[in-house]
Design a protein around this motif. Structure first.
Motif, PDB file in Angstrom:
ATOM      1  N   LEU A   1      45.241  34.912  40.344  1.00 46.15           N
ATOM      2  CA  LEU A   1      44.662  33.775  41.055  1.00 46.15           C
ATOM      3  C   LEU A   1      45.743  32.992  41.800  1.00 46.15           C
ATOM      4  N   LYS A   2      46.897  32.834  41.184  1.00 47.18           N
ATOM      5  CA  LYS A   2      48.000  32.129  41.847  1.00 47.18           C
ATOM      6  C   LYS A   2      48.439  32.897  43.102  1.00 47.18           C
ATOM      7  N   THR A   3      48.498  34.227  42.971  1.00 44.70           N
ATOM      8  CA  THR A   3      48.856  35.053  44.124  1.00 44.70           C
ATOM      9  C   THR A   3      47.873  34.843  45.266  1.00 44.70           C
ATOM     10  N   LEU A   4      46.586  34.785  44.935  1.00 50.51           N
ATOM     11  CA  LEU A   4      45.565  34.557  45.957  1.00 50.51           C
ATOM     12  C   LEU A   4      45.707  33.170  46.575  1.00 50.51           C
ATOM     13  N   SER A   5      46.037  32.174  45.738  1.00 50.09           N
ATOM     14  CA  SER A   5      46.146  30.806  46.259  1.00 50.09           C
ATOM     15  C   SER A   5      47.365  30.628  47.158  1.00 50.09           C
ATOM     16  N   ASP A   6      48.328  31.531  47.069  1.00 48.33           N
ATOM     17  CA  ASP A   6      49.527  31.456  47.915  1.00 48.33           C
ATOM     18  C   ASP A   6      49.366  32.226  49.230  1.00 48.33           C
TER      19      ASP A   6
END
Length: 319
Positions: free
Chosen positions: A211-216
């Motif tokens: 999810l963090k990867t997607l948010s970046d």
């Protein structure tokens, strides 16, 4: 069928599906069973039909290899299944969480049934939670669901709930759902399922990293349009090669600022925002005969498949 609120119960804030009887925290399982409409059992009987013999006498004949399942409380029929079908009782669904709530710090948050008791489920918060940039909090849950109509195996899976909008998304790990499925041709063993599910921080940490990867990953306007057009083309229930224009436009509108939480830093113009627009659309806005039909689709049916597909497409975009 219209929804039956007496068939569900919850604690804390009103759940995303908006149904159920509200309970205080820490209630024993027998209270949950009563308030969630799960205080009955699944009974079985041979499938029989009347026949008339050569002398005009009527008698009952049985269908070999089949049995009818029905509710003990109101004798309502549930389904006709093979005689080797193993039933998972409503009591077993709740008992799955006993040691998790009494020893491991889980909290049962909502439980109930769908389609007149043909599907049974309970959802517990694990206590794990992660916050992305902009204060975007997502909590971890474990969902146990079963069906007595042959529509699904007994399934235990990790599920995430985004707090700001109550959107739900199954936790996918290593290219597969974070789920354990037990076919009704075998006996349900709760302890074996929990062991196989591996209720630990590992799966959750991996999911939140994604999810963090997607948010970046920032998304261009054309990428967003292409994402939704591809997502809502060739989906089950519509003609091949046809795009659900209404769904595509509504999801795109949510992504572009009309969705709950779409302006948070984690979602605003990101691949994570692409996914959240889809989960909000499926959970809250998609057309359905009733709220419990929408819940059934969002967790177990076509809606769940669309959400999973959106998550995988977003991960590919961010790779």
């Amino acid at each position: 069928m219209s929804h039956l609120v007496e068939e569900m119960a919850y604690v804390g804030r009103t759940p995303w599906h908006g149904l159920g009887n509200q309970l205080d925290s820490g209630q024993p399982l027998d209270v949950w069973a009563r308030q969630a409409g799960l205080n009955w059992s699944i009974e079985e009987s041979p499938v029989q039909f009347p026949v008339v013999d050569g002398e005009g006498n009527e008698e009952l004949a049985s269908v070999p290899g089949s049995k009818v399942l029905y509710r003990s409380d109101n004798q309502a029929p549930l389904s006709v299944v093979g005689d080797r079908f193993n039933v998972v009782q409503p009591e077993e669904v709740l008992e799955f969480y006993r040691d998790l709530t009494e020893i491991s710090g889980f909290e049962l948050e909502t439980a109930g049934s769908l389609k007149g008791g043909r599907k049974l489920w309970a959802l517990a918060r694990t206590g794990q939670s992660t916050t992305l940039k902009g204060g975007d909090q997502t909590d971890a849950y474990v969902l146990l669901a079963t069906a007595c109509d042959g529509s699904m195996a007994t399934t235990a899976q990790f599920t995430s709930v985004r707090v700001v909008c109550n959107n739900t998304l199954a936790v996918a790990v290593n290219g597969a759902g974070g789920a354990v499925k037990v076919k009704h041709s075998t006996q349900f063993d709760a302890e074996a399922v929990k062991k196989q599910l591996g209720i630990s921080v590992t799966a959750w940490d991996e999911f939140m990293y994604r999810l963090k990867t997607l948010s970046d990953r920032k998304v261009k306007d054309r990428e967003a349009q292409d994402f939704y057009r591809e997502l809502f083309t060739d989906i089950p229930g519509q003609p091949a090669g046809k795009t659900n224009e209404r769904a595509m436009k509504q999801a795109l509108s949510m992504f572009e600022g009309n969705g709950t939480g779409s302006q948070l830093a984690s979602s605003n113009g990101t691949a994570y925002g692409l996914v959240n627009a889809v989960t909000e659309f499926i959970d809250h806005e998609r057309r359905a005969k009733s709220v419990d039909h929408r819940l059934d689709s969002a967790w177990f049916g076509n809606g769940a498949a669309i959400k999973e597909r959106a998550f995988e497409k977003a991960l590919a975009l961010a790779a």
